[in-house]
Design an enzyme around this catalytic site. Structure first.
Site, mmCIF file in Angstrom:
data_model
loop_
_atom_site.group_PDB
_atom_site.id
_atom_site.type_symbol
_atom_site.label_atom_id
_atom_site.label_comp_id
_atom_site.label_asym_id
_atom_site.label_seq_id
_atom_site.Cartn_x
_atom_site.Cartn_y
_atom_site.Cartn_z
ATOM 1 N N CYS A 143 0.825 -1.217 0.000
ATOM 2 C CA CYS A 143 0.000 0.000 0.000
ATOM 3 C C CYS A 143 0.860 1.268 0.000
ATOM 4 O O CYS A 143 0.362 2.358 -0.291
ATOM 5 C CB CYS A 143 -0.925 0.019 1.210
ATOM 6 S SG CYS A 143 -2.146 -1.319 1.211
ATOM 7 N N TYR B 134 -6.713 -23.912 3.550
ATOM 8 C CA TYR B 134 -7.350 -22.645 3.896
ATOM 9 C C TYR B 134 -6.932 -21.581 2.875
ATOM 10 O O TYR B 134 -5.943 -21.746 2.142
ATOM 11 C CB TYR B 134 -6.924 -22.187 5.299
ATOM 12 C CG TYR B 134 -7.249 -23.166 6.408
ATOM 13 C CD1 TYR B 134 -8.353 -22.966 7.222
ATOM 14 C CD2 TYR B 134 -6.432 -24.279 6.653
ATOM 15 C CE1 TYR B 134 -8.656 -23.846 8.258
ATOM 16 C CE2 TYR B 134 -6.722 -25.159 7.681
ATOM 17 C CZ TYR B 134 -7.835 -24.940 8.478
ATOM 18 O OH TYR B 134 -8.125 -25.809 9.492
ATOM 19 N N ASP C 162 -6.569 -11.238 -0.872
ATOM 20 C CA ASP C 162 -7.227 -10.692 -2.059
ATOM 21 C C ASP C 162 -7.748 -11.754 -3.006
ATOM 22 O O ASP C 162 -8.545 -11.444 -3.904
ATOM 23 C CB ASP C 162 -6.248 -9.791 -2.828
ATOM 24 C CG ASP C 162 -5.844 -8.557 -2.032
ATOM 25 O OD1 ASP C 162 -6.433 -8.333 -0.958
ATOM 26 O OD2 ASP C 162 -4.932 -7.839 -2.478
ATOM 27 N N LYS D 108 -21.819 19.267 18.569
ATOM 28 C CA LYS D 108 -22.568 18.331 17.731
ATOM 29 C C LYS D 108 -21.611 17.843 16.654
ATOM 30 O O LYS D 108 -21.343 18.542 15.675
ATOM 31 C CB LYS D 108 -23.790 19.007 17.100
ATOM 32 C CG LYS D 108 -24.846 19.457 18.095
ATOM 33 C CD LYS D 108 -25.982 20.165 17.372
ATOM 34 C CE LYS D 108 -27.036 20.665 18.357
ATOM 35 N NZ LYS D 108 -28.121 21.405 17.654
#
Length: 834
Positions: free
Chosen positions: A47, A283, A287, A437
């Site tokens: 990444c 297993y 991706d 808020k």
């Protein structure tokens, strides 16, 4: 007697495989663990690869998260790089390994974990093997790109694909000093985001100097004298020194096809909640697997690092005897786009429509923190929810505070949250960090008003469904805001004057209200509703409407006939200015007054600008610092409207906008663009839909544009047929609209002649004569006009009368009213009516 230790093989490292290996060792000190990685690096920050290109990560070694020696020393794991798994024999529980040094050999297993990841999609196109085409998956990939960038005379790049990798690479190539053009086949970037939010991210890219091409398909590549040519389906060609191919990824599972492991339709490995494949003792994670959509329970595939790491941990638990399960992925993601951030979680509108799920949306534009504390900026936050109030998804874009708001909502979704939960969340507050808020609370309040029936809303894309004869479009912003830009065909009554001016509205008509961001519109809706009017409010307000209208500036390219090999005159894409724009010439100016409006949202910045400019004398200068993203375009329009000179407009990487302007005399009407270039301008009203008159219009427009004029063509009534798309569009029409649709010609190809039409023979004759004399066809003239920057505007009123909708018009066309045309004509010294 000690229990026999297990032998566990892991295919692939990086996120899923490496995390599974480390967790396994922590749970089982005696297991034999072997990782096979077909590349040279076992665990790297994939990444982070784009940020090494851009220089944010300066040290290449920082990309290497773990090394084979590090894994061996700390975890006693046998890491075998440059080792590719060629096949699996589930019956014998063995894998076939190919290694350049050892050759091919078999390795047995007790448990096998598959983490092969995904590989870039490589389309079958002519020239796809060109050496200047690069993909981004691994450290060697990024090394090759870096080497090409550092070679002599490399100044331009083309990125194909507007997904996460494409956008990150475009940004970082630009940061590295290259000119960048991004080509995307869809009508928007970043399809996990809905169009109106993606438009904000695209606008940020364009303002930072990235050229954008939407709805464009690449059909091939070829060598040109100075690099690589990219051929578009339109026949145009762009050239660059390198091309990044980032059109998507596909699971790297070809080696499993003969194994008997069940694969999904697109090649993903099918697993259950224990991440077990269809075969025992095998297993799969990462991706390459098909996962469960956490919200809807449907099958999906979401290639993200976070889920891959969690899956690796769960598989290790299962092998070690723990009963962990993977409950699904909700697709929470985030991206940096220069100074802006985009983040999303859960489902977008496209997914909900595909699944046939009923939903509602709301958009709010709160400040990232208390507006009175310096540095706040607006966040655009969209919430999607069922009519009963269950949260389905959320998206946000902005310069600050986007990540934590989406993370808050992601947690709410994970626990089956309702919009009422958002109103009740007690979140941390201090002026530098939030508001009393919080934006998440605000989104909850707005959604709660909708589900409770206290307000009815419409969205920007529903404006085309409004029936003008049965409704009124009401702008309740200030007069200044309305004059600075408004939705066509709307009337202006400021909300503070609404109670005194109710007699100007017809109780028999539905009132469609809008303001800047939705808050004043809500107040106006409540006033009108309690006076007996049928009213609804525009969600997200004019700010969302205007943002959704964003279309990239056209990019100039080589013509079809210019294509060829070495020696032809290849052209780089014509580059636009970046966010630092010098809008008026002259020496450096003395600034008499400073105005800081950071933290104020529209209309606050403009109102303060007007107030302060009114206090200046002729020739004095004001410098304004703002944080509202809309101010960048607003101040341009305001300067033009007020006759002020806009000398400089700069958007910083943190989203801060700085404008420098001076006050002119009352009779001075000079726009910023005229200050720089003193360009002549031409405007043209195209009323006729006849072929011969359309040809004449575009010949004049092209000639005027070629001579340096700014050209605006305003298409009204029958002239709208010239700019309609040839293909029928899936739009909803009234009975009258369908009748017009049946009678009117669809696009320029179907136009008749004003004289000598001869039952349709005339147009064919004139087109034939034009072709024989090498005169461009009407369609080529239209395309040429668009490439030269001719502004084509469709009359909203005529569209409403004839039942024509925006989707039916060519992509280059914008929508406007007579006010917009008169504004352009005011500066033109050449005006035609055809």
């Amino acid at each position: 007697m000690s229990k026999k230790s297990k032998k566990i093989l892991i295919v692939g490292g990086v996120a899923g495989g490496a995390s599974a290996a480390a967790r396994l060792r922590r749970l089982d000190e005696h297991a034999e663990i072997i990782i096979f990685e077909k590349g040279p690096y076992i665990s790297f920050a994939n990444c982070g690869l784009p940020y090494y290109i851009g220089g944010a990560i300066a040290d290449r070694d920082r990309l290497l998260v773990q090394t084979p020696k590090g894994m061996a020393d700390r975890f006693r794991i046998d890491v075998r790089t440059m080792s590719e798994i060629m096949a699996i024999n589930p019956q014998n529980q063995t894998v076939q390994v190919h290694n350049d040094e050892r050759g091919e050999y078999e390795e047995s297993y007790d448990e096998l974990i598959l983490s092969p990841g995904a590989r870039p999609v490589i389309p079958h196109l002519p020239g796809i093997e060109h050496p200047l085409i690069y993909t981004v998956r691994s450290v060697p990939d990024i090394d090759r790109i870096k080497k090409q960038m550092n070679s002599a005379n490399n100044i331009s790049s083309i990125v194909i694909g507007g997904g996460f990798i494409g956008v990150e690479m475009a940004e970082n190539l630009k940061e590295a000093g290259l000119d960048v053009t991004l080509i995307e086949g869809n009508e928007q970037l970043l399809t996990p985001f809905d169009a109106e939010l993606a438009a904000g991210l695209a606008q940020e890219m364009e303002q930072q100097g990235v050229n954008l091409l939407f709805s464009q398909r690449v059909r091939g590549f070829h060598t040109v004298e100075k690099g690589i040519g990219v051929e578009l389906a339109s026949g145009e060609v762009l050239s660059a020194d390198l091309v990044i191919l980032a059109i998507g990824v596909t699971p790297d599972t070809a080696f499993l096809k003969s194994s008997g492991i069940l694969l999904g339709e697109r090649g993903h490995i099918v697993v259950n909640e224990a991440l077990e494949t269809s075969l025992p003792h095998i297993y799969a994670v990462g991706d390459a697997i098909e996962v469960m959509d956490y919200i809807h329970g449907t099958k999906t595939a979401i290639p993200l690092a976070g889920p891959a790491n969690k899956q690796g941990r769960i598989v290790a638990d299962r092998i070690a005897g723990l009963h962990s399960t993977y409950k699904g992925t909700q697709g929470t993601s985030i991206i940096k786009v220069f100074g802006m951030t985009g983040a999303a979680t859960g489902s977008n509108e496209r997914t909900l429509k595909r699944l046939g799920i009923e939903y509602q949306t709301v958009i709010v534009h709160p400040s990232s923190h208390a507006s009175y504390y310096p540095g706040s900026s607006a966040i655009t936050l969209k919430l999607l929810f069922t009519p009963a109030g269950k949260i389905l998804g959320a998206q946000a874009v902005g310069y600050d505070g986007v990540d934590k708001r989406i993370d808050d909502i992601a947690v709410a979704i994970h626990f089956g949250g309702h919009i009422s939960d958002l109103t009740e969340l007690e979140l941390s507050y201090a002026p530098p960090y939030s508001s009393a808020k919080d934006p998440v609370n605000m989104a909850g309040y707005a959604a709660d008003n909708i589900t409770s029936g206290r307000v009815h809303v419409f969205t920007y894309d529903q404006l085309s469904l409004r029936k003008p004869e049965q409704s009124i479009l009401l702008d309740v912003r200030s007069d200044l805001e309305h004059q600075n830009g408004h939705i066509p065909d709307s009337i202006s009554i400021p909300v503070d004057e609404l109670r005194q001016r109710l007699d100007e509205l017809y109780p028999s008509k539905e009132i469609w209200v809008y303001c800047q961001v939705g808050l004043r519109g809500y107040t106006a809706s409540q006033i009108l509703r309690q006076h007996g009017y049928n009213v609804k409010n525009l969600s997200g307000g004019y700010k969302t409407y205007r943002q959704a209208q964003f279309r990239p500036t056209p990019v100039q390219a080589m013509k079809h006939e210019d294509r060829g090999g070495s020696g032809h005159n290849d052209q780089k894409p014509e580059l636009k200015r970046s966010s630092s724009e010098l809008l008026a010439s002259g020496e450096s100016l003395q600034v008499e007054k400073e105005l800081d409006v950071r933290g104020l949202s529209c209309p606050g910045p403009l109102m303060q600008v007007k107030k302060n400019m009114d206090q200046l004398t002729e020739g004095q200068t004001l410098r304004v610092t703002a944080s509202d993203p809309g101010f960048y375009e607003d101040v341009k329009a305001w300067a033009t409207m007020s006759g002020s000179s806009l000398h400089q407009l700069v958007r910083g990487k943190d989203g801060t906008i700085e404008a420098v302007m001076s006050k002119n005399s009352a009779n001075t009407r000079v726009s910023a663009a005229e200050t720089v270039h003193a360009e002549p301008a031409s405007t043209m009203v195209v009323f006729s839909g006849d072929l011969d008159k359309a040809i004449a219009s575009f010949i004049i427009a092209n000639g005027a544009a070629a001579s340096g004029r700014k050209v605006t063509m305003f298409f009204t009534f029958w002239g709208l047929n010239i700019i309609r798309k040839h293909q029928r569009q899936a739009v909803s029409k009234t009975i009258m609209g369908r009748m017009f649709d049946t009678m009117l010609p669809r696009s320029s190809r179907k136009l008749g002649m004003s004289k000598m039409n001869m039952f349709g023979i005339g147009p064919k004759v004139i087109r034939g004569i034009m072709g024989n004399n090498n005169i461009s066809s009407l369609e080529e003239l239209i395309q040429s006009a668009a490439e030269q920057g001719v502004e084509m505007v469709a009359c909203q009123m005529s569209m409403d009368l004839m039942g024509i909708q925006h989707q039916e018009l060519m992509d280059q066309v914008k929508i406007g009213g007579v006010g917009y045309y008169l504004g352009q004509a005011d500066y033109a010294n050449h005006n035609l009516f055809i």
